[in-house]
Design a protein around this motif. Structure first.
Motif, PDB file in Angstrom:
ATOM      1  N   ILE A  62       3.080   0.137   1.108  1.00  0.00           N
ATOM      2  CA  ILE A  62       2.573   1.402   1.647  1.00  0.00           C
ATOM      3  C   ILE A  62       3.157   2.572   0.866  1.00  0.00           C
ATOM      4  CG2 ILE A  62       2.674   2.921   3.669  1.00  0.00           C
ATOM      5  CD1 ILE A  62       2.419   0.260   5.342  1.00  0.00           C
ATOM      6  N   LYS A 110       0.532   5.138  -0.667  1.00  0.00           N
ATOM      7  CA  LYS A 110       0.214   6.181   0.314  1.00  0.00           C
ATOM      8  C   LYS A 110      -0.305   7.481  -0.282  1.00  0.00           C
ATOM      9  CE  LYS A 110       4.995   7.742   0.831  1.00  0.00           C
ATOM     10  NZ  LYS A 110       4.960   9.060   0.237  1.00  0.00           N
ATOM     11  N   CYS A 163      -3.674   4.349   3.991  1.00  0.00           N
ATOM     12  CA  CYS A 163      -2.978   3.097   4.313  1.00  0.00           C
ATOM     13  C   CYS A 163      -2.981   2.781   5.803  1.00  0.00           C
ATOM     14  CB  CYS A 163      -1.538   3.162   3.815  1.00  0.00           C
ATOM     15  SG  CYS A 163      -1.410   3.204   2.020  1.00  0.00           S
ATOM     16  N   SER A 219       6.191   9.845   6.573  1.00  0.00           N
ATOM     17  CA  SER A 219       6.724   8.861   5.626  1.00  0.00           C
ATOM     18  C   SER A 219       7.862   9.434   4.779  1.00  0.00           C
ATOM     19  CB  SER A 219       5.605   8.299   4.740  1.00  0.00           C
ATOM     20  OG  SER A 219       5.105   9.274   3.867  1.00  0.00           O
TER      21      SER A 219
END
Length: 174
Positions: free
Chosen positions: A107, A111, A116, A151
């Motif tokens: 990921i 990303k 994702c 993230s």
């Protein structure tokens, strides 16, 4: 439930009270848009996990149990997880299964170049959301914006199981 322009809020209030008793609350958002509605729901929740789902999608009966059980075994740096989905059309006919990356490493590599996660399959750690709220300036891409910002603060993962039927139709934004 966040009311961002319901046509018959009094009927929704009655149904919610019937189904959920005094746990049900109808929160007014006055048609301010998806990001504001999502933030209103988050701000008024005391839950540990926030589950995201669109009204026209269908959660599998074990979706929440599997996601919460998985997240309970993860370190605090894991801020949430999504699932694979079964794509269906407007009438519920099967179209395809998703093939989203599952590991954080995969990921993290992908990303910035591809989506994702299916937003309506996500369960997110509530405590992470006030520091990275949905931004109204990103309505229409609020999901991608949120995932990218979260993230930077921790990890998001997808389960291998398809635990949501994601409806594809002509009136959706994406």
């Amino acid at each position: 439930l966040v009311d961002d322009g319901l046509e018959k809020p009094e009927e929704i209030q009655k149904l919610g009270a019937k189904l959920f008793g005094d746990r049900f609350r109808l929160l007014k958002n006055q048609g301010r848009g998806i990001s504001a509605a999502l933030n209103t729901g988050i701000q008024n929740s005391a839950a540990r996990w926030i589950a995201r789902m669109d009204a026209d999608d269908v959660a599998h009966p074990d979706r929440f149990e599997k996601q919460v059980d998985f997240l309970a075994t993860q370190p605090d740096e894991v801020l949430g997880c999504g699932t694979q989905v079964k794509f269906i059309n407007a009438t519920g006919k099967f179209l395809a299964y998703s093939r989203l990356p599952v590991s954080w490493e995969e990921i993290a590599r992908k990303k910035n170049s591809q989506t994702c996660f299916v937003h309506s399959s996500l369960i997110l750690r509530r405590e992470a959301l006030p520091a990275a709220p949905y931004r109204s300036s990103m309505d229409g891409a609020e999901d991608v914006d949120l995932v990218l910002r979260l993230s930077e603060k921790g990890r998001l993962i997808n389960l291998r199981d398809a635990l949501l039927d994601y409806r594809i139709h002509f009136s959706q934004e994406s």
